[in-house]
Enzyme design. Structure first.
Site, PDB file in Angstrom:
ATOM      1  N   GLU A 153       0.867  -1.269   0.103  1.00 16.57           N
ATOM      2  CA  GLU A 153      -0.201   0.016   0.085  1.00 16.57           C
ATOM      3  C   GLU A 153       0.983   1.334   0.165  1.00 16.57           C
ATOM      4  OE1 GLU A 153      -1.986   2.971   0.124  1.00 16.57           O
ATOM      5  OE2 GLU A 153      -1.248   2.495   2.197  1.00 16.57           O
ATOM      6  N   HIS A 154       0.765   2.130  -1.017  1.00 15.06           N
ATOM      7  CA  HIS A 154       1.618   3.313  -1.308  1.00 15.06           C
ATOM      8  C   HIS A 154       1.561   4.442  -0.511  1.00 15.06           C
ATOM      9  CE1 HIS A 154       4.386   5.004  -3.891  1.00 15.06           C
ATOM     10  NE2 HIS A 154       3.894   4.949  -4.945  1.00 15.06           N
ATOM     11  N   CYS A 155       0.585   4.602   0.554  1.00  9.57           N
ATOM     12  CA  CYS A 155       0.346   5.867   0.811  1.00  9.57           C
ATOM     13  C   CYS A 155       1.785   6.563   1.713  1.00  9.57           C
ATOM     14  CB  CYS A 155      -1.060   6.189   1.615  1.00  9.57           C
ATOM     15  SG  CYS A 155      -0.944   5.270   3.422  1.00  9.57           S
TER      16      CYS A 155
ATOM     17  N   LEU B  14       4.391   4.550   1.780  1.00  7.67           N
ATOM     18  CA  LEU B  14       5.778   3.759   1.456  1.00  7.67           C
ATOM     19  C   LEU B  14       6.157   3.892   0.196  1.00  7.67           C
ATOM     20  CD1 LEU B  14       4.830   0.375   3.497  1.00  7.67           C
ATOM     21  CD2 LEU B  14       6.753   2.074   3.752  1.00  7.67           C
TER      22      LEU B  14
END
Length: 607
Positions: free
Chosen positions: A321-323, A325
């Site tokens: 999950e990109h938010c 990282l």
């Protein structure tokens, strides 16, 4: 006392976060610098008339006393505020947590690991052991800070690797994580979340005293979980594939239908990380990559920061999950986990025999409305995934060593190959995004580089000009590559226009009335702004010897996502695009092979 943040004068500090307060701040460009670069960057994509309209809008925005001046002054004041780490501190949450579409496939990214030949349970246990070793070292701040060319890089994102979960919101999402006001310091959770056949199981991997279980105990617990039949109830994991406001409403419904669901959500959201065990073996790296990107939604919780996925034949990868990282942080995590044998990780982490790990099914009480909601979410995501076309293109005879031997920057070489392949596949040169890491700054993340330059246009034209001799083509290639390197260095230095202008636009949305800036801002409707940001190619690189492939979804209806692993001896490119333009992507893949070979031969002929 902090060690020298310059990387000179003293030995590097062994403590993970010792450099953070001494890192330089992300520079805030002047409005004039940003305006000049913006025109330069968008010009190659515009007609003369479009450029004139864009210039006029920019001049109105930046005029003395104009809206741009007021908004930029507000940003300068914010940047100087005590406790603010970067002028982008508010930008990043909006960019990632403010997006309202689904994050599964659209925002999460994956890495496919190299195979080890181990069985499924043994492979999963080894990954757990490696992650626990990494977590305990992080907790004690024994992970050495990353240095790049002697310069320390921010390690702040490592605080979001464990027990971090994105929480859906009606207007904007939030993040539940340790190292926060609600939970100072590292996570004290001792469990992970294991999925198998859509069953969700809480598995304690750390004993009461914080020591990890042994590899044998972890393996045995996983084997026990894998005896389960398929879940009788639909998995709420499918709800994490919904658009964010819709998922927020479903989460509220889960909490409302039964009080026990709060405890179930708490177990999910505080788990150190996910392990998703699949009950099938993919046919090849292509199928494995696709499943890592958008695998069965009931066997995932896409809001978890880290989900390790292990297939029936022991092949494995990660969905992220990109938010909070970025790829560079996850590469550091992956290289740590895969950089030593599982037995070594287990020994170094202080693992000890403690008996079988505690296992506890995580169950949600559902009513008919929620069952329908989950099934509809699962079906909708399956259809969405089916409407995405992908292609894994590998080059086993070309890598960064070959590009360097030809006197070329490896990244510039492949980026120019992408431009040439795209021109030949689609007959045009379109907006191209490349992610550039800026971790040398405090709270640094990435910059948005726009790849198309005047030199790129001349290069792609020369390559297909029958009257252009090889020497002229090679010269155009080198000039385009050199321009690419110069722009990448600007971005690495934090001197790019897009995020600066975007944040000014967002300040008006948040505080326009307060600042007296309520007028329509024509700049953000201008051809330069809209065309430059309408991606035809969205590219990002993840160099690690431990991964076979890296991938993410495309960013627009005509976009090809280009995720690439460029190593000394090989190149792997994972392409994704909407199915309705898949034919063009397949042509692009073929043209990319042709372009790489043609450009190699062109430069080799010079010597």
């Amino acid at each position: 006392m902090n060690a020298s943040p310059s990387g000179t004068g003293t030995d590097p500090s062994p403590r993970t976060f010792d450099y953070e307060d001494d890192l330089p701040r992300v520079p805030l460009p002047t409005l004039e610098e940003t305006g000049e670069r913006f025109l330069e960057w968008c010009a190659p994509l515009l007609t003369e008339a479009e450029l004139a309209r864009t210039r006029e809008a920019l001049e109105d925005f930046t005029r003395p006393g104009g809206p741009g001046r007021e908004l930029h002054a507000a940003l300068e004041r914010y940047d100087a505020t005590e406790g603010v780490h970067s002028w982008l501190d508010t930008f990043w949450p909006y960019r990632y947590l403010g997006r309202r579409d689904r994050i599964a496939l659209n925002a999460n990214f994956f890495f496919l690991f190299h195979d080890t030949g181990e069985g499924q349970a043994e492979r999963a246990a080894g990954l757990i052991a490696g992650a626990l070793h990494h977590k305990l070292a992080l907790d004690a701040e024994r992970l050495p800070p990353v240095l790049q060319r002697g310069q320390p890089q921010t390690m702040a994102q490592n605080r979001f690797l464990y027990s971090a979960t994105r929480i859906p919101g009606a207007v904007q999402d939030t993040v539940r994580a340790p190292y926060s006001a609600e939970h100072p310091g590292p996570s004290d959770a001792k469990h992970i979340l294991v999925f198998f056949r859509e069953n969700m199981v809480r598995m304690d991997v750390l004993g009461p005293d914080g020591h990890p279980h042994t590899l044998g105990e972890l393996t045995g617990a996983l084997q026990q979980i894998m005896k389960a039949s398929p879940a009788l109830e639909p998995s709420p994991g499918s709800l994490t594939t919904k658009a964010r406001a819709e998922w927020a409403a479903s989460r509220e419904a889960l909490l409302a239908v039964h009080p026990g669901n709060r405890d179930a959500l708490d177990a999910v959201e505080t788990a150190l990380f996910c392990v998703c065990l699949e009950d099938f073996a993919p046919a090849d790296a292509q199928e494995a990559s696709d499943h890592l990107l958008h695998g069965g939604s009931g066997n995932r919780w896409f809001d978890k920061a880290v989900s390790l996925v292990v297939f029936g034949d022991g092949r494995a990868g990660i969905n992220v999950e990109h938010c909070e990282l970025d790829g560079t942080t996850i590469l550091g995590f992956v290289d740590s986990v895969l950089g030593a044998p599982a037995k070594e990780h287990s020994r170094a982490s202080g693992a000890r025999s403690q008996g079988a790990p505690h296992l506890e099914p995580i169950t949600f009480v559902l009513d008919d409305a929620l069952r329908t909601d989950i099934r509809e979410a699962d079906a909708a995501f399956a259809a969405y995934a089916a409407a995405t076309a992908t292609r894994l293109v590998t080059f086993d005879d070309f890598g960064s060593t070959d590009a360097k031997a030809l006197g070329m920057s490896p990244d510039a070489f492949v980026q120019m190959a992408y431009q040439l392949a795209h021109r030949r596949a689609k007959g045009l040169t379109g907006a191209t995004y490349e992610s550039i890491a800026t971790r040398q700054f405090r709270a640094g993340r990435t910059e948005a580089m726009r790849v198309v330059t005047p030199q790129v246009l001349r290069f792609v034209a020369a390559m297909d000009d029958p009257d252009a001799p090889p020497a002229a083509r090679a010269a155009a290639f080198r000039e385009a590559a050199e321009a690419h390197v110069r722009r990448a260095k600007e971005c690495q230095a934090g001197r790019a226009p897009e995020q600066h202008l975007w944040e000014l636009q967002l300040i008006q949305r948040r505080r326009g009335a307060e600042l007296g800036v309520t007028e329509h801002l024509a700049l953000f409707d201008s051809p330069g702004w809209t065309i430059m940001r309408d991606d035809y190619l969205s590219t990002s690189s993840a160099p690690s010897a431990h991964i076979q492939a890296f991938g993410f979804g495309s960013t627009s209806e005509q976009c090809i996502g280009v995720a690439y692993v460029l190593l000394p001896d090989r190149l792997a490119v994972y392409l994704s695009t909407p199915e309705h333009v898949a034919d063009a992507m397949r042509v692009f893949a073929d043209e990319l092979r042709r372009a790489v070979q043609e450009l190699r031969e062109l430069l080799a002929a010079e010597s």
